[in-house]
Each structure stands twice: as C-alpha cells, then as structure tokens.
Write an enzyme that holds these catalytic residues in place. Structure first.
Site, short mmCIF file in Angstrom:
data_model
loop_
_atom_site.label_atom_id
_atom_site.label_comp_id
_atom_site.label_asym_id
_atom_site.label_seq_id
_atom_site.Cartn_x
_atom_site.Cartn_y
_atom_site.Cartn_z
N TYR A 108 -24.74 -43.37 46.76
CA TYR A 108 -24.02 -44.30 46.69
C TYR A 108 -24.95 -45.18 47.52
O TYR A 108 -25.41 -44.76 49.08
CB TYR A 108 -23.26 -44.05 47.53
CG TYR A 108 -22.16 -45.35 47.23
CD1 TYR A 108 -20.93 -45.58 46.40
CD2 TYR A 108 -22.14 -46.16 48.32
CE1 TYR A 108 -19.76 -46.36 46.55
CE2 TYR A 108 -21.55 -47.16 48.78
CZ TYR A 108 -20.33 -47.52 47.38
OH TYR A 108 -18.93 -48.30 48.02
N GLY B 118 -24.11 -51.22 54.81
CA GLY B 118 -25.13 -50.36 54.33
C GLY B 118 -25.05 -51.28 52.89
O GLY B 118 -26.72 -51.28 52.86
N SER B 119 -24.78 -52.11 52.83
CA SER B 119 -24.35 -52.77 51.27
C SER B 119 -26.06 -53.38 52.09
O SER B 119 -26.60 -54.30 50.79
CB SER B 119 -23.91 -52.76 51.14
OG SER B 119 -22.29 -52.82 50.53
N ASP C 55 -31.98 -43.69 53.14
CA ASP C 55 -30.78 -44.43 53.52
C ASP C 55 -30.47 -43.26 54.20
O ASP C 55 -29.13 -41.79 54.21
CB ASP C 55 -29.72 -44.68 52.03
CG ASP C 55 -28.66 -44.71 52.48
OD1 ASP C 55 -27.99 -45.12 54.12
OD2 ASP C 55 -28.31 -45.55 51.27
N GLU C 56 -29.86 -43.66 55.25
CA GLU C 56 -29.09 -42.99 56.60
C GLU C 56 -28.12 -43.63 56.78
O GLU C 56 -27.64 -43.19 58.01
CB GLU C 56 -30.22 -42.83 57.44
CG GLU C 56 -30.87 -41.58 57.36
CD GLU C 56 -31.20 -39.97 57.69
OE1 GLU C 56 -29.97 -39.42 58.48
OE2 GLU C 56 -31.62 -39.76 56.77
N VAL C 57 -27.41 -44.39 56.44
CA VAL C 57 -26.54 -45.22 56.99
C VAL C 57 -25.20 -44.37 57.16
O VAL C 57 -24.50 -44.22 57.43
CB VAL C 57 -25.74 -45.89 55.59
CG1 VAL C 57 -24.54 -46.61 55.25
CG2 VAL C 57 -26.43 -46.90 55.16
N LYS C 58 -24.96 -43.16 56.35
CA LYS C 58 -23.49 -42.18 56.64
C LYS C 58 -24.06 -40.81 57.88
O LYS C 58 -23.62 -40.63 58.00
CB LYS C 58 -22.98 -41.37 54.57
CG LYS C 58 -22.18 -41.35 55.06
CD LYS C 58 -21.03 -40.62 53.51
CE LYS C 58 -20.07 -40.58 53.58
NZ LYS C 58 -19.27 -40.61 52.55
C1 LIG Z 1 -24.73 -43.25 51.63
C2 LIG Z 1 -24.63 -44.64 52.14
N1 LIG Z 1 -25.06 -46.39 52.13
C3 LIG Z 1 -24.76 -46.92 51.68
C4 LIG Z 1 -23.49 -47.23 51.91
C5 LIG Z 1 -22.82 -49.09 51.83
O1 LIG Z 1 -22.46 -49.14 53.15
P1 LIG Z 1 -21.12 -50.14 53.50
O2 LIG Z 1 -20.26 -49.77 52.92
O3 LIG Z 1 -21.44 -50.12 54.52
O4 LIG Z 1 -22.16 -51.25 52.70
C6 LIG Z 1 -22.82 -46.13 51.86
C7 LIG Z 1 -21.19 -46.02 52.47
O5 LIG Z 1 -20.75 -45.42 51.76
C8 LIG Z 1 -23.54 -44.87 52.30
O6 LIG Z 1 -22.86 -44.16 52.32
#
Ligand SMILES: Cc1ncc(COP(=O)(O)O)c(C=O)c1O
Length: 443
Positions: free
Chosen positions: A138, A111-112, A243-246
């Site tokens: 985050y 996600g980063s 940001d839909e990572v989580k």
């Molecule tokens: C909404 C969101 N975006 C980005 C990230 C970062 O992802 P990563 O830890 O895979 O780099 C996170 C991690 O918790 C997250 O919750």
C-alpha cells in the site's frame, strides 16, 4: 453533538471514498495513548490513528511549538519564499538516513503524494521507464502511488502500466509454496522471469518496497531477503526505494525498518508520524533522483512552517524520550503476550512483527490457514466495546494491526492483552453480536 447524531451526519455529508470503518467510534479528545469518545468513554489506542500518533496524542511540546510558530510566521509558500524550518528539517532527515552520497529532500503532505514523487521522478531521473513493486503493498491513493500499490484497496483503479508487481516474501503464506528457500525463490523469479520478460533490468528504474509490508498484513520478510534485494539492485543499477511511511521513525525499534540490516536505500519515503499529527511527508533521496527539473512535483503548502516545526520537535521528542528503545522493549513484551494468547486460541495462526509494528493473523484453523476475516472484524469490534481500539489489515482482511503510540507502557500492554483475551473468549462463547459487526464494511 452526541455520537449517534455525529455518526448520522457523517454518513450524510462525508464521502464513503474517505472511509474505513470498523465500529461506531467517534473522537472528542485524546491524550497520550488514550482517545475519549463523544460520550466521555476512554479507550486505549493500539492504532495511533493508523500509525500517526507515535509520540502519543496532544504532546504539550508540539502544542507550544505550533503556537509560537503560528504567531511568528503562520505561512510562507516554500516553493517561492523559503524559511528556516524546512531547511533545518531537510538537513536533519539527510543526517538520519544512511549513505554518504549527496542527498536532497522533497516535502509533501501525505504518504500518497510522496510515493507519487517516486512514481513520477524516478523513471525520469534514471531514464528507465519501468518500476517494480510488490503485491499487497500500500503506497497511496493518488494515481502514481496507486500504480505502485498492490493492495485490494487500490484494485478498482487501473494504474500506470509501467509497474510490475512481485509476490512479497510472506513466510506464513509463501507465494511459491516453501518458506525455507523463499528469498532464493523470489530472487530467481525476478531474474529469470520478470527481467527476461516484462521488465528488463536496463529499463527498470527502481524497486519500491515496504521493509514490513503493513497494510498487506504486517508481513516481515525473511532475514536474508532485503540484503539480497539490495545486492540484486546494485548488480543491475536499479534504485532501491524504501517506503517507511508506516513503520519508519522508530516504530520497529530502530529509526527505520531497513536499519535492522546493513542496507543503504537510494530513497526513503516518510509520512504519517513525521508531523506528530500534522500533514507532512518527505522523500529523502540521492540528489540526482530528485533534481530532475524545477517545479515538476510541488504543492503550494509543501513543507509549510507549521508542519515542519512540528516535525522537527517530533524528532527531538522521539530521541529525548527514548521512544525507539521503548518500541523495541515494549514491542517484544507485547509479542510475548500475544504469543500467550496464541497458545490458548486456535484462531491465532501467526503473531509477527518488529517493535511496535505487530500483526496477529486469524485463521479458521492452523492446518488449512483459511483466513478468518469475519472473526477478525468481530474481535476488533468487541475490543472497541471493551475500551480498546484496534484496526485490521491484510489482503484477506484477517490481520489485527497493532501500531500503538511508541509511548505505550507494559501496564497498558497488560490491559490490552486482557481485553483481547476477553474478546477471544466472547467470540468462542458466541457473545459477540455479529449483526452489529456486519454493519461495518471495514476493508
Ligand atoms: C506504507 C504506506 N505508504 C503510504 C501510505 C499512504 O499514506 P497516506 O494515507 O498518508 O497518503 C500508507 C498508508 O497507509 C502506508 O501504509
């Protein structure tokens, strides 16, 4: 290696920069919704490893795909010599996301790095230097993504100075003091304060938001907030980035958190569960936002055939096993169970969420709403002792995060609620060893 030896070796050789620890858990194996520690004890996992194991652990279809893919083509650097999985996955993600405009996809590993893609490329693509994001958010730990973030976990670092952070519309702790007019207040703040001072709209490339602010405390904005934000972005031609990572890929009971509204983002950021445990992230965006030049944000193993094969199979599994439907229904059932606990324990100030992205906020009492961080750590610790894995989040470290595999059943929810009930009772009767709880820094 037994758990004590493993943990003491881990303490010796693994950097603390990589650690958020709540209790002395180790993992030896995992299957479905359960993780087995090195002593052979089985735990029901409500974390899914920070929302990664959405289809559960050790899915046989992923295992088979990976074996086949490794034997056929173990690696190619897609930067220079592409193969079909990456292209097929990009096509699939373009189809899944709303918007009939031309889209492209960028691939990374976390996600980063995906949010770093946004932080780097958007100002260039829009020829506008500034960005807006939210306090408590985050987005990651690399310099670009931490610059967009507003969470205490990134607070030790000075990010890029081009990002302005807004208060997130938190209905339980409204930043401007009132819940009823929260959306209007935040919109007014953006237009009348932020746009007139530190981030003029004509110099603002994008607003980046989590549809449910997850590590900030599983905050669900008021229903009218995200549509209003979309309107505001349209009015000033500012790109709207989700940001839909989580919470993406089915967790909220729809594919994406913004699908609960009539919203078409300009870019969608994915990670975590996309690769079913393999490291892959993606940005799906308007073509012009990603095509700002050749080779400007790339990693040698981006979109590699193993991760993309896993991701393609993962998306099929989510669909064919009807996991989004399960997330909606079992999530609702879970919330009802937690609300039942809320009736019995004064410390539960708020239960909120969508589908299987649920937060339980603990307070010292419901009037003062003083965050109960120690009690939250104690509950998570006691749940672990009783065979249930939960982590906590929130800018006050007082929100239990419930993000289990989307395969979780009602029976397992009943087990989880019974264990949490026991943990709260043990806390009420001083049966939790607070000395042990305090050995863990949490976050
Ligand atoms: C909404 C969101 N975006 C980005 C990230 C970062 O992802 P990563 O830890 O895979 O780099 C996170 C991690 O918790 C997250 O919750």
């Amino acid at each position: 290696m037994n758990a004590n030896d493993l943990l003491s070796q881990d303490a010796k050789v693994i950097s603390n920069a990589l650690k958020i620890r709540f209790y002395p858990m180790t993992a030896a194996s995992a299957s479905g919704t359960r993780v087995i520690d090195s002593a052979g004890k089985s735990y029901l996992d409500l974390s899914a490893g920070w929302a990664v194991a959405s289809i559960g652990y050790g899915h046989p279809r992923i295992a088979q795909k990976l074996q086949e893919q490794y034997q056929t083509l173990s690696f190619t650097t897609q930067l220079t010599v592409p193969e079909q999985n990456m292209v097929a996955l990009a096509e699939r993600l373009i189809d899944m996301t709303p918007g009939s405009f031309a889209k492209k996809v960028w691939f990374g590993h976390s996600g980063s790095d995906a949010n770093d893609c946004i932080a780097k490329l958007l100002p260039l693509a829009r020829n506008r230097a500034r960005m807006i994001s939210f306090m408590g958010s985050y987005h990651g730990q690399t310099m670009g993504s931490l610059s967009l973030s507003g969470h205490p976990a990134q607070a030790k670092f000075i990010g890029s100075g081009n990002v302005v952070k807004l208060p997130y519309p938190n209905p339980y702790r409204p930043p401007f003091g009132e819940t009823e007019s929260l959306t209007a207040q935040v919109m007014h703040y953006i237009e009348q304060e932020v746009f007139r001072t530190v981030s003029p709209p004509e110099d603002t490339a994008a607003i980046v938001i989590e549809g449910i602010q997850s590590d900030g405390g599983l905050l669900v904005p008021p229903d009218d907030f995200l549509p209003a934000l979309q309107k505001l972005c349209a009015r000033y031609e500012i790109s709207l980035i989700f940001d839909e990572v989580k919470v993406g890929l089915g967790r909220t009971g729809k594919w994406f958190s913004f699908n609960h509204y009539d919203i078409v983002p300009d870019a969608v950021v994915l990670g975590k569960s996309l690769g079913a445990g393999l490291p892959i992230s993606a940005v799906v965006a308007r073509e012009e936002l990603l095509d700002v030049g050749y080779g400007v944000h790339m990693f040698t193993t981006s979109g590699n055939p193993l991760c993309t094969a896993a991701a393609l199979e993962n998306l099929l599994i989510i669909e064919q096993e009807r996991l989004i439907d399960n997330a909606a229904k079992v999530g609702e059932y879970f919330r009802q169970g937690l609300e039942g606990l809320q009736e019995r324990y004064e410390w539960i100030g708020d239960v909120r969420g969508r589908g299987l992205a649920i937060g339980v906020e603990l307070v010292e009492d419901r009037v003062s709403k003083t965050p109960a961080a120690e009690k939250t750590a104690a509950i998570c610790y006691r749940c672990y002792e009783l065979g249930l894995l939960v982590f906590y989040v929130g800018i006050h470290s007082n929100v239990i995060e419930i993000t289990p595999p989307l395969t979780i059943s009602r029976e397992e929810v009943d087990q989880a609620i019974a264990i949490m009930d026991q943990a709260f009772q043990d806390l009420a009767e001083n049966r939790i060893d607070m000395g042990k709880v305090k050995e863990y820094a949490g976050w």
